[in-house]
Design a protein around this motif. Structure first.
Motif, short mmCIF file in Angstrom:
data_model
loop_
_atom_site.label_atom_id
_atom_site.label_comp_id
_atom_site.label_asym_id
_atom_site.label_seq_id
_atom_site.Cartn_x
_atom_site.Cartn_y
_atom_site.Cartn_z
N HIS A 7 48.25 35.98 32.81
CA HIS A 7 48.55 35.76 34.22
C HIS A 7 49.28 34.42 34.41
CE1 HIS A 7 46.87 36.53 38.55
NE2 HIS A 7 48.14 36.18 38.56
N HIS A 9 52.87 32.66 36.29
CA HIS A 9 54.02 32.79 37.19
C HIS A 9 55.16 31.88 36.73
CE1 HIS A 9 52.05 35.48 40.00
NE2 HIS A 9 50.95 34.84 39.68
N GLU A 85 53.18 40.87 37.87
CA GLU A 85 52.02 41.14 38.72
C GLU A 85 52.60 41.99 39.86
OE1 GLU A 85 50.12 37.64 40.35
OE2 GLU A 85 48.66 38.80 41.47
N ASP A 221 46.28 32.45 36.23
CA ASP A 221 47.14 32.54 37.43
C ASP A 221 47.93 31.24 37.61
OD1 ASP A 221 48.27 33.63 39.66
OD2 ASP A 221 46.41 33.87 40.81
ZN LIG Z 1 49.16 35.67 40.29
#
Ligand SMILES: [Zn+2]
Ligand SMILES: [Zn+2]
Length: 256
Positions: A7, A9, A85, A221
């Motif tokens: 996860h 970005h 995602e 994340d």
């Molecule tokens: Zn995310």
């Protein structure tokens, strides 16, 4: 030890920062052996507007190009996967899936930030509501998404912010978690929500998860490269999950 994270970005979603290379370098430095980039998949509503908090369609080829180059460059030090995602919108799903496949995505994680779709329904799942119907709709949508078999796991499953009766929450969440366990998926304990003290990870959700024998993956994340270096928070989360009695597993990609 957590040495796999799917996860991550990139700056392309408009609310993350740093260079792709920095994420990879920091992951290597912190001892990760496998990471995945899962930036927010692009989405265009029927009126032609693109969501600003996702990668723009035009930036997608470069996303893959740059990450593939890093994957090759670092192949002796770390395994890099490239995916997205993505939301699950039933009526758009076939198109969304064929698009991400055509671009070369290897895997998807489910991030259900909206209900139904974004064409008309723009209320986020993270907003407070005491509607049991909305809670049920969210849980049902996530289960249907997992049943497609195209998602590796569900990110921040407890993002739905239900402010109503706890008993009502508990009943629905228990049934949901039982189903997730039966389907063979882990639940993501989201590091970003934990670190920023958001409404998720929600204690009651994880207490039920423990009781139902669910397994947990830790999803970093990352929206900045520095997150990879913060091993202390991950250790704290591991201790927290151990105290709850939840078995932690490492995330695995399901190829799409
Ligand atoms: Zn995310
Ligand atoms: Zn994001």
């Amino acid at each position: 030890m957590v040495d796999v994270n799917l996860h991550t970005h990139t700056y392309r979603c408009g609310h993350a920062s740093g260079e792709d290379r920095e994420y990879v370098e920091n992951a290597v430095k912190a001892g990760f052996r496998e990471i995945g980039f899962s930036d927010h998949a692009p989405f265009r509503t029927k009126d032609g507007k693109e969501a600003g908090y996702r990668v723009q369609y035009l930036a997608v080829p470069e996303y893959f190009e740059n990450l593939r180059a890093l994957r090759d460059e670092f192949k002796d030090r770390i395994t890099i996967h490239i995916g997205f995602e993505m939301e699950y919108y039933e009526e758009d799903f076939a198109d969304m899936l064929s698009y991400v496949r055509s671009q070369g995505a290897e895997y998807l994680i489910l991030g259900q930030h909206f209900l139904g779709n974004e064409h008309i329904y723009r209320e986020g799942t993270a907003g407070p509501s005491d509607s049991v119907e909305r809670l049920e709709k969210y849980l049902d949508l996530v289960l249907r998404a997992l049943k497609t078999g195209f998602f590796s796991y569900v990110a921040h499953p407890d993002i739905i912010r239900f402010t109503g009766d706890e008993k009502a929450y508990e009943t629905r969440i228990r049934a949901f978690i039982r189903e997730v366990v039966k389907l063979g998926y882990p639940l993501e304990f989201n590091r970003l929500g934990y670190f920023e003290k958001r409404h998720y990870p929600r204690d009651l959700f994880w207490k039920i998860a423990a009781e139902e024998g669910a397994t947990a993956v830790i999803g970093l994340d990352c929206h900045t490269p520095e997150v990879y270096l913060d091993t202390a928070t991950v250790e704290e989360i591991e201790a927290h999950l151990t105290a709850l009695g939840i078995r932690r597993v490492l995330p695995k990609i399901r190829r799409i």
